[in-house]
Design a protein around this motif. Structure first.
Motif, short mmCIF file in Angstrom:
data_model
loop_
_atom_site.label_atom_id
_atom_site.label_comp_id
_atom_site.label_asym_id
_atom_site.label_seq_id
_atom_site.Cartn_x
_atom_site.Cartn_y
_atom_site.Cartn_z
N PRO A 270 0.84 -1.20 0.00
CA PRO A 270 0.00 0.00 0.00
C PRO A 270 0.88 1.25 0.00
CG PRO A 270 0.18 -0.85 2.22
CD PRO A 270 0.93 -1.81 1.34
N GLU A 271 0.25 2.38 -0.25
CA GLU A 271 1.01 3.62 -0.16
C GLU A 271 1.23 3.93 1.32
OE1 GLU A 271 0.40 8.17 -1.52
OE2 GLU A 271 -0.51 6.61 -2.78
N LEU A 272 2.44 4.30 1.67
CA LEU A 272 2.75 4.52 3.08
C LEU A 272 2.07 5.79 3.59
CD1 LEU A 272 6.58 3.70 3.26
CD2 LEU A 272 4.64 2.22 3.84
N THR A 273 1.72 5.76 4.86
CA THR A 273 1.25 7.01 5.47
C THR A 273 2.47 7.92 5.65
OG1 THR A 273 1.68 6.25 7.73
CG2 THR A 273 -0.47 5.71 6.78
N GLN A 276 4.73 6.60 8.38
CA GLN A 276 5.47 5.41 7.94
C GLN A 276 6.60 5.81 7.00
OE1 GLN A 276 2.10 3.27 6.29
NE2 GLN A 276 2.37 1.59 7.75
N VAL A 298 2.04 2.57 18.15
CA VAL A 298 0.85 2.00 18.78
C VAL A 298 0.37 0.80 17.95
CG1 VAL A 298 0.15 4.16 19.84
CG2 VAL A 298 -0.70 3.58 17.55
N THR A 299 -0.42 -0.07 18.57
CA THR A 299 -0.90 -1.24 17.84
C THR A 299 -1.73 -0.78 16.64
OG1 THR A 299 -2.73 -1.36 19.40
CG2 THR A 299 -0.92 -2.90 19.74
N GLY A 300 -1.47 -1.39 15.50
CA GLY A 300 -2.22 -1.03 14.31
C GLY A 300 -1.67 0.20 13.60
N SER A 301 -0.47 0.63 13.96
CA SER A 301 0.08 1.82 13.32
C SER A 301 0.85 1.47 12.05
CB SER A 301 0.99 2.57 14.29
OG SER A 301 2.05 1.74 14.72
N GLY A 302 0.91 0.17 11.71
CA GLY A 302 1.53 -0.22 10.46
C GLY A 302 3.03 -0.48 10.57
N LYS A 303 3.45 -1.01 11.70
CA LYS A 303 4.87 -1.32 11.86
C LYS A 303 5.32 -2.41 10.88
CE LYS A 303 4.49 -2.10 16.39
NZ LYS A 303 3.14 -1.56 16.67
N THR A 304 4.48 -3.43 10.72
CA THR A 304 4.85 -4.53 9.85
C THR A 304 5.10 -4.05 8.42
OG1 THR A 304 3.42 -5.88 11.23
CG2 THR A 304 4.23 -6.89 9.22
N GLU A 305 4.28 -3.11 7.98
CA GLU A 305 4.48 -2.55 6.63
C GLU A 305 5.84 -1.85 6.54
OE1 GLU A 305 2.48 -3.09 4.02
OE2 GLU A 305 4.04 -2.09 2.85
N ARG A 337 1.84 -12.60 6.14
CA ARG A 337 2.03 -11.30 5.49
C ARG A 337 3.37 -11.22 4.76
NH1 ARG A 337 0.12 -6.81 9.63
NH2 ARG A 337 0.77 -5.46 7.92
N VAL A 454 -3.29 3.25 11.42
CA VAL A 454 -3.41 3.45 9.98
C VAL A 454 -4.85 3.79 9.58
CG1 VAL A 454 -3.26 2.33 7.73
CG2 VAL A 454 -1.45 1.97 9.41
P1 ADP Z 1 1.21 -2.94 13.72
O1 ADP Z 1 2.21 -3.97 13.33
O2 ADP Z 1 1.80 -1.60 14.02
O3 ADP Z 1 0.24 -3.38 14.78
P2 ADP Z 1 0.18 -3.50 11.15
O4 ADP Z 1 1.42 -3.41 10.37
O5 ADP Z 1 -0.37 -4.83 11.51
O6 ADP Z 1 0.32 -2.65 12.46
O7 ADP Z 1 -0.91 -2.66 10.36
C1 ADP Z 1 -2.27 -2.67 10.70
C2 ADP Z 1 -3.11 -2.81 9.46
O8 ADP Z 1 -2.97 -1.69 8.62
C3 ADP Z 1 -2.76 -4.02 8.63
O9 ADP Z 1 -3.94 -4.62 8.21
C4 ADP Z 1 -1.99 -3.43 7.45
O10 ADP Z 1 -2.15 -4.20 6.30
C5 ADP Z 1 -2.62 -2.07 7.30
N1 ADP Z 1 -1.69 -1.08 6.76
C6 ADP Z 1 -0.42 -0.85 7.19
N2 ADP Z 1 0.11 0.19 6.50
C7 ADP Z 1 -0.82 0.61 5.63
C8 ADP Z 1 -0.87 1.67 4.66
N3 ADP Z 1 0.17 2.48 4.48
N4 ADP Z 1 -2.00 1.81 3.96
C9 ADP Z 1 -3.06 1.00 4.17
N5 ADP Z 1 -3.08 0.00 5.06
C10 ADP Z 1 -1.98 -0.20 5.81
#
Ligand code: ADP
Ligand code: ZN
Length: 809
Positions: A270-273, A276, A298-305, A337, A454
């Motif tokens: 996806p496009e990064l915020t 990110q 924070v949880t759900g902030s897109g760390k994995t991405e 993932r 995110v």
């Molecule tokens: P964290 O690891 O910080 O808890 P995740 O990486 O699991 O967060 O991201 C949470 C959700 O947001 C996932 O479903 C992921 O696919 C989605 N996501 C992450 N980055 C983006 C982005 N830049 N645009 C859209 N969705 C995203």
């Protein structure tokens, strides 16, 4: 392939508890194949042992050298550049180098190692010529087979076989070698069927079923055999003649499935915020430089991405990547993932793989076929040659600490290895460890942040329920409070799932004052006392202080101490009777002991065939279940009363993590946290999900009491079968340590004290804790102590060394 060794001698680290390496002569016949990182079989005293080739040597040194007996690998298990890393690890954790390397290698390796006897040409001739005694014929015949005979099975067939074998060996009729047994575990593959480019001119009879298959394949262009079988159950047999006549192409291809059994489809990044993108850019700018970064998101902030971008970037630059994640997260979603993004390019290492599969992954890495490794803690040793980035997700997680054998911490080693490879290392977490926070404060680490989710979801709302209110009540009300009961009911009515968390684990009980709610702590240390059943008293595990079992609360002077004693199993049955219509499942060490049961339970939650799931910390971390809207924490204080200076930290992280399970889907989440200590700073910080608030309150205690990260610690675990000998040996160790404790800054030596669990598998256990400002000093003391002849003389008592211990039990 690294350069072959061309010298006459090699330096070998043998897998024995010894403090040095040894030089062996490399016979000519191995010289064109040997290189560092391979295993050899070498004589050691009267034994033969496995060792690892470190490097070639021109000189034999002052001692007479023995010959290498055999070369055990045809490819190095690790690159030469890792040797410096292993040496560092062995030095830091005060563990023999050979055993360190062995611990770093995949488990299957040494288990598959069997010694086999093979008949030599001379032996085969002797057998043919005849006239040998019966017993020799018997053994020679066995050894003459293609696979030889393993010494183990020989001993099983014939108790006298070993003696005969030695005789034959002397005559050079047989040769004993260690054999790496072939793996039988295969890779999961699947057959795919497609149409050939040209219609074949060979005609065959077209039954209706065959035509149907052709039509299905034509429509799908390419279809898996599994899918075909769904339409035509006899497809496997039907496609054979069609393929032979050229009407169909059938190929086998490797397939990936996530551990829950669902196929993984490739994704597009996806496009990064903005946040990110800023983090990615920052870390990318540090490529080629050792840069330890703490990523707080924070949880759900897109760390994995963010991790995936950094990994892709490193690989593009021709370097490798190691991604460490807690085991449980790996199983539930992270592997999926990464698979979706990197497919064939990654190796995955975790405990759900069979030994064969793990070995297979390892080979792929050491042969340079893949450059990305994702795995649980042992993946930090993955034989990647040139690392471009190391990621440690959920860096605060306790599963990075190995608690037996080589007691290493993979998170800490990640930083060490990154330094050796001159690359960035990113430690990510929503609830970073006190250690890493402090490193960020003192600018040893670079701090990076992701402050927003995110999808702009809000974090779940957390309500505290004071359990002291229900102290007088009997029955379930004191455990599942009316507040929680109501919340569960309304959650179920909406058709959502509820997660009930209770971390009741191990043997220990949790002494809490029934009237003021304080946990029973040690007057000399900042830890909670532990109740010892056998001795019928409370004891501090750091200094050995004792309270009698009938003590009144020292804090308020009146309260009776209650040993809280309910576990998940009891809760499960309570919930079943409270909510007879709900489907209740449980996930803890007991319910997941059977292989495959963890996945089965996770699948149930995902498929929503359970309504209430009760569990321990196994359930708290890493999972992403969108239908869970309610999280109930039954007793937030349980881990707070663990006899460990990290009790507060552990509790904060666990509570914040488990709270983060709620409301990950469309519906907002709600958390009910029941506690005896609603005013405790740990509970309060967990409620506001604010790691800085926690850090700022926790660190003054640690500093005042000189606990890590303000000091270094080493714990010695002394155990033996004889109670008295073990105690004496522990005392001796402490005395010797004291003798070496001359150098400033001096360390504190606490103990020996008896361990909380005084006996495990009929071994008596004692402990010594060494605490001091400098790790170098402590390490010198401990190394000198274990080498002391008086210590070495005693073989019946073992001393295990735990550097930077996590579990003080
Ligand atoms: P964290 O690891 O910080 O808890 P995740 O990486 O699991 O967060 O991201 C949470 C959700 O947001 C996932 O479903 C992921 O696919 C989605 N996501 C992450 N980055 C983006 C982005 N830049 N645009 C859209 N969705 C995203
Ligand atoms: Zn009290």
């Amino acid at each position: 392939m690294p350069p072959m060794i061309s010298t006459n001698y090699i330096e070998v680290a043998v897998t024995l508890p010894v403090n040095q390496t040894f030089v062996y002569r490399l016979p000519d016949r191995f010289r064109s194949d040997a290189c560092s990182g391979m295993r050899v079989l070498v004589p050691f005293g009267r034994r033969r042992v496995t060792g690892y080739i470190l490097e070639g040597k021109e000189e034999s040194g002052p001692y007479k050298t023995k010959d290498v007996l055999d070369l055990l690998d045809d490819h190095p298990l690790f690159p030469e550049s890792d040797i410096a890393f292993f040496k560092w690890v062995a030095g830091y954790y005060i563990y023999p180098l050979g055993d360190t390397i062995k611990a770093a290698m995949p488990a299957g390796l040494s288990c598959m190692d069997v010694s086999c006897a093979f008949a030599t040409v001379k032996g085969a001739q002797a057998l043919e010529e005849g006239g040998l005694p019966d017993e020799e014929i018997k053994v020679l015949e066995l050894a003459a087979g293609k696979d030889g005979i393993s010494l183990k099975s020989l001993a099983r067939r014939d108790p006298a076989g070993a003696a005969v074998l030695r005789r034959l060996e002397k005559k050079e009729w047989v040769q004993v070698t260690a054999v790496l047994q072939k793996e039988t575990a295969g890779i999961k593959t699947e057959k795919f069927v497609s149409l050939p480019e040209q219609t074949p001119n060979q005609q065959i009879r077209m039954s209706a079923k065959r035509q149907k298959i052709l039509a299905l394949v034509r429509e799908a262009r390419e279809i898996s055999l599994t899918e075909l079988k769904r339409h035509v159950p006899t497809a496997p047999n039907l496609i054979k003649p069609l393929a032979q006549a050229g009407w169909l192409n059938v190929i086998s291809r490797r397939v990936f499935r996530d551990p829950l059994g669902e196929p993984v489809t490739p994704d597009t990044p996806p496009e990064l915020t903005d946040e990110q993108a800023a983090v990615v850019k920052d870390v990318q700018g540090r490529a080629g430089l050792f840069s330890p970064c703490l990523l707080v998101g924070v949880t759900g902030s897109g760390k994995t991405e963010v991790y995936m971008r950094l990994v892709a970037d490193a690989v593009e630059k021709g370097r490798g990547a190691i991604v460490l994640v807690p085991e449980i997260a790996l199983i539930s979603q992270t592997e999926r993932r990464f698979r979706a993004r990197f497919g064939e390019e990654i190796a995955v290492i975790h405990s759900m793989l069979s030994q064969g599969e793990r070995l297979d992954q390892w080979r792929k890495i050491s042969l340079g076929k893949v450059n990305i490794v994702i795995g649980a803690r042992s993946a930090i040793f993955a034989p990647i040659r040139e690392i471009g980035i190391i990621i440690v997700d959920e860096e605060h997680d306790y599963s990075y600490k190995q608690e037996s054998g080589l007691r290493y911490n993979a998170r800490d080693l990640a930083v060490v290895r990154a330094k050796m490879h001159n690359c960035p290392v990113v430690l990510g977490s929503a609830t970073p460890s006190v250690q890493s926070c402090r490193n960020a404060m003192t600018e040893k680490f670079i701090k990076l942040e992701l402050t927003r989710r995110v999808n702009s979801q809000t974090l779940p709302e957390i309500t505290l329920v004071d359990m002291k209110k229900y102290q007088g009540t009997w029955g379930t009300d004191s455990i599942i409070t009316p507040e929680l009961g109501r919340a569960i009911r309304s959650c179920l009515e909406k058709g959502n799932q509820a997660l009930i968390f209770l971390n009741r684990r191990g043997f220990s009980t949790f002494p809490v004052c029934a009237s003021c709610g304080k946990t029973l702590g040690c007057p000399h240390c900042d830890v909670t006392m532990t109740f010892h059943k056998g001795a019928d008293h409370y004891m501090c595990h750091l200094c050995g202080h004792v309270f009698t079992a009938d003590i009144r609360c020292p804090d308020c002077g009146t309260g009776k101490i209650r040993n809280l004693g309910f576990g998940t199993e009891k809760i499960e049955s309570m919930l079943k009777s409270l909510f007879p219509d709900a489907r209740v499942a449980r996930m803890d060490q007991d319910s997941t002991a059977k292989k495959g049961s963890t996945l089965a339970i996770l699948r149930q939650i995902r498929n929503r065939t359970v309504d209430i799931i009760v569990g321990t910390q196994m359930l708290a971390k890493g999972h992403d279940f969108p239908a869970i809207t309610l999280v109930g924490v039954l007793c937030a204080d349980l881990t707070l009363s663990l006899p460990d200076f990290r009790a507060s930290e552990r509790t904060f992280q666990l509570l914040a993590q488990v709270a983060g399970r709620a409301g990950r889907g469309k519906d907002p989440g709600h958390v009910i946290m029941q506690t005896f200590n609603p005013d405790h700073f740990t509970i309060k910080a967990a409620r506001s999900q604010d790691y800085l608030e926690f850090f700022n309150q926790e660190t003054p205690f640690r500093k005042a009491l000189m606990y890590p990260p303000f000091s270094r610690m080493v714990q010695l675990k002394i155990s033996g079968k004889d109670a008295e000998k073990t105690r004496d040996h522990a005392q001796l160790a402490a005395d010797i340590l004291e003798r070496f404790n001359g150098q400033e800054p001096k360390a504190q030596i606490l103990g020996p004290i008896e361990a909380a669990i005084q006996r495990i598998s009929s071994r008596f256990r004692w402990q010594i804790l060494i605490k001091g400002p400098s790790s170098g000093n402590i390490s010198r003391m401990v190394s000198a102590m274990v080498r002391d002849p008086a210590i070495q003389k005693v073989k019946s008592v073992t001393i295990a060394i735990d550097v930077d211990p996590y579990s003080l039990l």
